[in-house]
Design an enzyme around this catalytic site. Structure first.
Site, PDB file in Angstrom:
ATOM      1  N   ASN A   9       0.863  -1.182   0.000  1.00  0.00           N
ATOM      2  CA  ASN A   9       0.000   0.000   0.000  1.00  0.00           C
ATOM      3  C   ASN A   9       0.898   1.230   0.000  1.00  0.00           C
ATOM      4  O   ASN A   9       1.470   1.585   1.029  1.00  0.00           O
ATOM      5  CB  ASN A   9      -0.902  -0.011   1.246  1.00  0.00           C
ATOM      6  CG  ASN A   9      -1.736   1.251   1.348  1.00  0.00           C
ATOM      7  OD1 ASN A   9      -1.868   1.993   0.378  1.00  0.00           O
ATOM      8  ND2 ASN A   9      -2.301   1.491   2.529  1.00  0.00           N
ATOM      9  N   TRP A  10       0.989   1.849  -1.162  1.00  0.00           N
ATOM     10  CA  TRP A  10       1.894   3.009  -1.275  1.00  0.00           C
ATOM     11  C   TRP A  10       1.293   4.274  -0.683  1.00  0.00           C
ATOM     12  O   TRP A  10       1.966   5.316  -0.639  1.00  0.00           O
ATOM     13  CB  TRP A  10       2.248   3.243  -2.751  1.00  0.00           C
ATOM     14  CG  TRP A  10       3.247   2.256  -3.290  1.00  0.00           C
ATOM     15  CD1 TRP A  10       3.836   1.218  -2.621  1.00  0.00           C
ATOM     16  CD2 TRP A  10       3.787   2.226  -4.618  1.00  0.00           C
ATOM     17  NE1 TRP A  10       4.701   0.539  -3.447  1.00  0.00           N
ATOM     18  CE2 TRP A  10       4.694   1.139  -4.677  1.00  0.00           C
ATOM     19  CE3 TRP A  10       3.587   2.987  -5.760  1.00  0.00           C
ATOM     20  CZ2 TRP A  10       5.397   0.818  -5.834  1.00  0.00           C
ATOM     21  CZ3 TRP A  10       4.284   2.672  -6.917  1.00  0.00           C
ATOM     22  CH2 TRP A  10       5.181   1.592  -6.957  1.00  0.00           C
ATOM     23  N   LYS A  11       0.024   4.215  -0.305  1.00  0.00           N
ATOM     24  CA  LYS A  11      -0.667   5.393   0.267  1.00  0.00           C
ATOM     25  C   LYS A  11      -0.510   6.591  -0.675  1.00  0.00           C
ATOM     26  O   LYS A  11      -0.449   6.413  -1.888  1.00  0.00           O
ATOM     27  CB  LYS A  11      -0.149   5.698   1.668  1.00  0.00           C
ATOM     28  CG  LYS A  11      -0.128   4.459   2.557  1.00  0.00           C
ATOM     29  CD  LYS A  11       0.016   4.792   4.007  1.00  0.00           C
ATOM     30  CE  LYS A  11       0.228   3.522   4.810  1.00  0.00           C
ATOM     31  NZ  LYS A  11      -0.027   3.681   6.218  1.00  0.00           N
ATOM     32  N   HIS A  93      -9.652   0.795   4.718  1.00  0.00           N
ATOM     33  CA  HIS A  93      -8.398   1.084   5.414  1.00  0.00           C
ATOM     34  C   HIS A  93      -8.666   2.044   6.575  1.00  0.00           C
ATOM     35  O   HIS A  93      -9.496   2.948   6.464  1.00  0.00           O
ATOM     36  CB  HIS A  93      -7.380   1.696   4.449  1.00  0.00           C
ATOM     37  CG  HIS A  93      -5.991   1.726   5.000  1.00  0.00           C
ATOM     38  ND1 HIS A  93      -5.586   2.661   5.924  1.00  0.00           N
ATOM     39  CD2 HIS A  93      -4.931   0.910   4.795  1.00  0.00           C
ATOM     40  CE1 HIS A  93      -4.320   2.429   6.242  1.00  0.00           C
ATOM     41  NE2 HIS A  93      -3.896   1.368   5.576  1.00  0.00           N
ATOM     42  N   GLU A  95      -7.136   4.493   7.675  1.00  0.00           N
ATOM     43  CA  GLU A  95      -6.926   5.917   7.381  1.00  0.00           C
ATOM     44  C   GLU A  95      -8.152   6.513   6.694  1.00  0.00           C
ATOM     45  O   GLU A  95      -8.443   7.698   6.861  1.00  0.00           O
ATOM     46  CB  GLU A  95      -5.640   6.097   6.544  1.00  0.00           C
ATOM     47  CG  GLU A  95      -4.410   5.863   7.413  1.00  0.00           C
ATOM     48  CD  GLU A  95      -3.148   5.463   6.655  1.00  0.00           C
ATOM     49  OE1 GLU A  95      -3.136   5.510   5.415  1.00  0.00           O
ATOM     50  OE2 GLU A  95      -2.166   5.080   7.330  1.00  0.00           O
ATOM     51  N   GLU A 167      -5.362  -5.095  10.706  1.00  0.00           N
ATOM     52  CA  GLU A 167      -4.434  -3.982  10.881  1.00  0.00           C
ATOM     53  C   GLU A 167      -4.781  -3.212  12.147  1.00  0.00           C
ATOM     54  O   GLU A 167      -5.628  -2.296  12.105  1.00  0.00           O
ATOM     55  CB  GLU A 167      -4.517  -3.030   9.676  1.00  0.00           C
ATOM     56  CG  GLU A 167      -4.170  -3.684   8.366  1.00  0.00           C
ATOM     57  CD  GLU A 167      -3.597  -2.674   7.383  1.00  0.00           C
ATOM     58  OE1 GLU A 167      -2.479  -2.900   6.915  1.00  0.00           O
ATOM     59  OE2 GLU A 167      -4.246  -1.647   7.125  1.00  0.00           O
ATOM     60  N   GLY A 173       1.903   2.639  10.644  1.00  0.00           N
ATOM     61  CA  GLY A 173       2.775   3.798  10.448  1.00  0.00           C
ATOM     62  C   GLY A 173       3.436   4.288  11.724  1.00  0.00           C
ATOM     63  O   GLY A 173       4.001   5.379  11.752  1.00  0.00           O
ATOM     64  N   SER A 214       3.206  -1.663  10.437  1.00  0.00           N
ATOM     65  CA  SER A 214       4.650  -1.548  10.651  1.00  0.00           C
ATOM     66  C   SER A 214       5.406  -2.833  10.323  1.00  0.00           C
ATOM     67  O   SER A 214       6.371  -3.189  11.012  1.00  0.00           O
ATOM     68  CB  SER A 214       4.944  -1.082  12.079  1.00  0.00           C
ATOM     69  OG  SER A 214       4.391   0.215  12.294  1.00  0.00           O
ATOM     70  N   GLY A 235       2.729  -1.000   4.358  1.00  0.00           N
ATOM     71  CA  GLY A 235       2.640   0.412   4.010  1.00  0.00           C
ATOM     72  C   GLY A 235       4.011   1.013   3.774  1.00  0.00           C
ATOM     73  O   GLY A 235       4.620   0.846   2.716  1.00  0.00           O
ATOM     74  N   GLY A 236       4.541   1.693   4.777  1.00  0.00           N
ATOM     75  CA  GLY A 236       5.795   2.436   4.637  1.00  0.00           C
ATOM     76  C   GLY A 236       6.924   1.642   4.004  1.00  0.00           C
ATOM     77  O   GLY A 236       7.611   2.134   3.088  1.00  0.00           O
TER      78      GLY A 236
HETATM   79  C1  PEP Z   1      -0.955   0.122   5.792  1.00  0.00           C
HETATM   80  O1  PEP Z   1      -0.930   1.185   5.191  1.00  0.00           O
HETATM   81  O2  PEP Z   1      -1.871  -0.669   5.574  1.00  0.00           O
HETATM   82  C2  PEP Z   1       0.105  -0.159   6.756  1.00  0.00           C
HETATM   83  C3  PEP Z   1       0.051  -1.288   7.406  1.00  0.00           C
HETATM   84  O3  PEP Z   1       1.066   0.793   6.911  1.00  0.00           O
HETATM   85  P1  PEP Z   1       2.487   0.597   7.666  1.00  0.00           P
HETATM   86  O4  PEP Z   1       3.084  -0.687   7.154  1.00  0.00           O
HETATM   87  O5  PEP Z   1       3.272   1.803   7.271  1.00  0.00           O
HETATM   88  O6  PEP Z   1       2.206   0.521   9.119  1.00  0.00           O
END
Ligand code: PEP
Length: 265
Positions: A9-11, A93, A95, A167, A173, A214, A235-236
């Protein structure tokens, strides 16, 4: 046997000018035939990523879809609009639950729209830190699943390839990941919730459950050591080719070990 899946997930990162190069680099560094790989860039980068991944066995996913098909929804994108651009879609998600006030009912409609448009949905669920501290994590996630999936035809959801991403909101994040053992407990609770929603035990057992929050190449192993966890939504770290190489490489080890275990039985 459930597949091992790594979804990126590049957000709200990358542009059409640089997304293709990043996708191609990640694809070339993560060639693990036993792992299902998905990259979910921003909408405006979908075409560039699709083109860059031509000839690679990496799927392209959207980060969201609208719950309606068309109409007066300025700035939104519906599932059918993604034809030829994506084959997966993240829905619900945290967010978006936070920033767009998405409800479980609305997220359930998105799941339906995704499946109708032949997009494989990754439905995100997860509790807040206060809810985990209060011992309510499983209850909260069960309520999210009931709100989104209750009343929906289980067969359609299974045939549509529904994937759940657990999640925990406090792990996204933040650099603070959940423990593998807690993710495994939640995966079992997720499968027993959908079994209760009319799926039955066999279909529930076949439901892929990913962990997200994370995830890095350093902690991926802790989650995949749990037989109930089928991969990760990243994500990140998914913007870093080195990290993705480590994460998908670790997933490949697990996929091969699980397949060998099944073959021996
Ligand atoms: C996500 O965006 O779904 C996620 C899990 O982000 P991160 O890995 O940065 O916590």
């Amino acid at each position: 046997m459930r597949p091992v899946i790594v979804a990126a997930n590049w957000k709200m990162n990358t542009t059409p000018a640089d997304a293709g190069e990043l996708a191609a680099m990640i694809a070339s560094r993560t060639r693990e035939p036993d792992v299902v790989r998905v990259i979910c860039p921003p909408f405006v980068c979908l075409a560039a990523v699709r083109d860059a991944l031509a000839g690679e066995d990496v799927a392209v996913g959207a980060q969201n879809i609208h719950h309606e098909l068309y109409g007066a929804y300025t700035g939104e994108v519906s599932a059918p609009m993604l034809a030829g651009l994506a084959t997966w879609a993240i829905v619900g998600h945290s967010e978006r639950r936070r920033d767009a006030a998405e409800t479980d009912e609305l997220i359930g409609r998105k799941v339906g729209r995704a499946i109708d448009a032949a997009l494989r949905p990754i439905l995100c669920v997860g509790e807040q830190l206060a809810e985990r501290d209060a011992g309510r994590a499983i209850e909260v996630v069960a309520r999210q699943l009931e709100g989104a999936l209750g009343g929906r035809d289980p067969e359609g959801l299974v045939d549509g390839g529904l994937v759940i991403a657990y999640e925990p909101v406090w792990a996204i994040g933040t650099g603070r990941n959940a423990r593998g053992i807690d993710a495994a407990e939640m995966a079992a609770a997720i499968r027993s919730t959908v079994a209760r929603l009319g799926w039955g035990d066999a279909a529930a057992e076949g439901l892929p459950v990913l962990y997200g929050g994370s995830v890095t190449s350093a902690n991926m192993g802790e989650f995949l050591e749990e037989p109930s966890i089928d991969g990760a939504l990243v994500g990140g770290a998914s913007l870093k080719p080195d990290e993705m190489a480590g994460i998908v490489g670790r997933a490949g080890m697990t996929a091969r070990a699980r397949r060998a275990g099944t073959e021996m039985r």
